[in-house]
Design a protein around this motif. Sequence first.
Motif, PDB file in Angstrom:
ATOM      1  N   ASN A   6     -10.437   0.420  -7.564  1.00  0.00           N
ATOM      2  CA  ASN A   6     -10.389   1.763  -6.971  1.00  0.00           C
ATOM      3  C   ASN A   6      -9.057   2.073  -6.304  1.00  0.00           C
ATOM      4  OD1 ASN A   6     -10.482   0.253  -4.617  1.00  0.00           O
ATOM      5  ND2 ASN A   6     -12.637   0.700  -4.202  1.00  0.00           N
ATOM      6  N   GLY A   7      -8.091   1.177  -6.428  1.00  0.00           N
ATOM      7  CA  GLY A   7      -6.767   1.421  -5.876  1.00  0.00           C
ATOM      8  C   GLY A   7      -6.578   1.001  -4.434  1.00  0.00           C
ATOM      9  N   GLN A   8      -7.633   0.541  -3.774  1.00  0.00           N
ATOM     10  CA  GLN A   8      -7.500   0.096  -2.394  1.00  0.00           C
ATOM     11  C   GLN A   8      -6.723  -1.213  -2.346  1.00  0.00           C
ATOM     12  OE1 GLN A   8     -11.282   0.105  -0.338  1.00  0.00           O
ATOM     13  NE2 GLN A   8     -11.858   2.105  -1.175  1.00  0.00           N
ATOM     14  N   ALA A   9      -5.757  -1.295  -1.409  1.00  0.00           N
ATOM     15  CA  ALA A   9      -4.889  -2.466  -1.340  1.00  0.00           C
ATOM     16  C   ALA A   9      -5.179  -3.343  -0.129  1.00  0.00           C
ATOM     17  CB  ALA A   9      -3.423  -2.020  -1.311  1.00  0.00           C
ATOM     18  N   ILE A  10      -5.457  -2.729   1.010  1.00  0.00           N
ATOM     19  CA  ILE A  10      -5.682  -3.457   2.258  1.00  0.00           C
ATOM     20  C   ILE A  10      -6.956  -2.940   2.905  1.00  0.00           C
ATOM     21  CG2 ILE A  10      -4.786  -3.882   4.592  1.00  0.00           C
ATOM     22  CD1 ILE A  10      -1.964  -3.655   3.426  1.00  0.00           C
ATOM     23  N   SER A  11      -7.770  -3.851   3.388  1.00  0.00           N
ATOM     24  CA  SER A  11      -8.979  -3.495   4.136  1.00  0.00           C
ATOM     25  C   SER A  11      -8.725  -3.685   5.619  1.00  0.00           C
ATOM     26  CB  SER A  11     -10.161  -4.381   3.714  1.00  0.00           C
ATOM     27  OG  SER A  11     -10.519  -4.142   2.383  1.00  0.00           O
ATOM     28  N   PHE A  12      -9.420  -2.908   6.444  1.00  0.00           N
ATOM     29  CA  PHE A  12      -9.379  -3.161   7.882  1.00  0.00           C
ATOM     30  C   PHE A  12     -10.761  -2.944   8.488  1.00  0.00           C
ATOM     31  CE2 PHE A  12      -8.187   1.389   7.729  1.00  0.00           C
ATOM     32  CZ  PHE A  12      -9.014   1.937   8.705  1.00  0.00           C
ATOM     33  N   VAL A  13     -11.030  -3.691   9.556  1.00  0.00           N
ATOM     34  CA  VAL A  13     -12.283  -3.572  10.301  1.00  0.00           C
ATOM     35  C   VAL A  13     -11.932  -3.521  11.780  1.00  0.00           C
ATOM     36  CG1 VAL A  13     -14.477  -4.661  10.905  1.00  0.00           C
ATOM     37  CG2 VAL A  13     -13.614  -4.813   8.556  1.00  0.00           C
TER      38      VAL A  13
ATOM     39  N   ALA B 294      -8.867  -6.060  12.494  1.00  0.00           N
ATOM     40  CA  ALA B 294      -8.472  -7.090  11.533  1.00  0.00           C
ATOM     41  C   ALA B 294      -8.119  -6.435  10.204  1.00  0.00           C
ATOM     42  CB  ALA B 294      -9.604  -8.101  11.325  1.00  0.00           C
ATOM     43  N   PHE B 295      -7.011  -6.881   9.615  1.00  0.00           N
ATOM     44  CA  PHE B 295      -6.582  -6.453   8.286  1.00  0.00           C
ATOM     45  C   PHE B 295      -6.645  -7.647   7.337  1.00  0.00           C
ATOM     46  CE2 PHE B 295      -4.280  -3.563  11.106  1.00  0.00           C
ATOM     47  CZ  PHE B 295      -4.365  -2.340  10.459  1.00  0.00           C
ATOM     48  N   PHE B 296      -6.981  -7.395   6.070  1.00  0.00           N
ATOM     49  CA  PHE B 296      -6.935  -8.433   5.046  1.00  0.00           C
ATOM     50  C   PHE B 296      -6.844  -7.745   3.689  1.00  0.00           C
ATOM     51  CE2 PHE B 296     -11.270  -7.499   6.268  1.00  0.00           C
ATOM     52  CZ  PHE B 296     -11.950  -7.313   5.070  1.00  0.00           C
TER      53      PHE B 296
ATOM     54  N   ALA C 142     -13.523  -4.921  -1.320  1.00  0.00           N
ATOM     55  CA  ALA C 142     -13.297  -3.489  -1.121  1.00  0.00           C
ATOM     56  C   ALA C 142     -12.601  -2.842  -2.304  1.00  0.00           C
ATOM     57  CB  ALA C 142     -12.481  -3.261   0.150  1.00  0.00           C
ATOM     58  N   CYS C 143     -11.848  -3.616  -3.076  1.00  0.00           N
ATOM     59  CA  CYS C 143     -11.092  -3.038  -4.200  1.00  0.00           C
ATOM     60  C   CYS C 143     -11.973  -2.758  -5.408  1.00  0.00           C
ATOM     61  CB  CYS C 143      -9.940  -3.953  -4.602  1.00  0.00           C
ATOM     62  SG  CYS C 143     -10.453  -5.520  -5.336  1.00  0.00           S
TER      63      CYS C 143
ATOM     64  N   ALA D 204       0.871  -1.177   0.000  1.00  0.00           N
ATOM     65  CA  ALA D 204       0.000   0.000   0.000  1.00  0.00           C
ATOM     66  C   ALA D 204       0.907   1.227   0.000  1.00  0.00           C
ATOM     67  CB  ALA D 204      -0.926  -0.011   1.210  1.00  0.00           C
ATOM     68  N   PRO D 205       1.535   1.529  -1.126  1.00  0.00           N
ATOM     69  CA  PRO D 205       2.647   2.498  -1.160  1.00  0.00           C
ATOM     70  C   PRO D 205       2.244   3.960  -1.049  1.00  0.00           C
ATOM     71  CG  PRO D 205       2.181   1.707  -3.369  1.00  0.00           C
ATOM     72  CD  PRO D 205       1.302   0.914  -2.437  1.00  0.00           C
TER      73      PRO D 205
END
Length: 207
Positions: A124-131, A175-177, A115-116, A87-88
Motif C-alpha cells: 500500500n506504499g506505507q514506509a514507516i509505522s508509528f505508535v 515508537a517508529f519502525f 502495515a505495508c 518515506a519521500p
Amino acid sequence: MSRTGSPLVTLATAVCRFDDFLGAAAADRLLEGACLAQREHMAAERGADAPVPERWESPERVLRAPALAEAVRGLSAVVQDMLGVSAPSGRMGYRFVTRNHQKAERRESGPVIRACDGRKGADNGQAISFVYTLHRRPREFTGGVLRVFDTTVVGGHPACGESFRDIRPDHDTLAFFPASAWHQFQWVSCPSGQLADSHFSFEGWLA
C-alpha cells in the motif's frame, strides 16, 4: 541452519522510541480530548449506556490530533535516517485505537500484521509505522505491549522471525519502525472496564 538445510537469516528490525514526546500537559490534553470524542461517538452509535467495547477504532477524519501530527512530521527526516527507510512522499495517516478487555482469563494477543500490506497482501506504499501511546496515570490495565518482530527468509521471501523487541505501553511514548516489519499488540486486561482506564494509541504511517 534451518530444517531444510538452508542457512538461517535474521534481519534485526530497527525501532526508534521517543519518551515524553509531547510533554505531560500536552499529552494529558490529547488524552482528555480523545476520550471525550470517543464517548460522544459511541453514544451516537450505540447509546449513552452502551458498554465500552474491547477494541474501538476511529479513523483520522473522526478524531483529529493536529499537534501530534505536526510533531510527528517534524521528526520524519531524522527517523528516516535512523531507520534507513525512505518515506519521500510526505504523506501521513493515523487512527485512534482503544483496547479494553475485561476478561483477564483470556490472554490472546492481537494478530501479527504488517502495515505495508494492503488488501490481499498488496503493497500500500506505507514506509514507516508509528505508535503513540497514552494512558491514565497510574496505569489501570496490564498488557498492551507492542511487539515488533525481526525478519527472516522462508522460501526465498521475507517472513516473520522468532526474535522480537517489546515496547512498553508507557504514557506519552512514540515508537517508529519500518512498515514492512511484522508486529502485534499483546492482550490488554482492564478489570474496571472503564473507558478512562483503557490502553489508548494513535497508530499511523509515513509514506
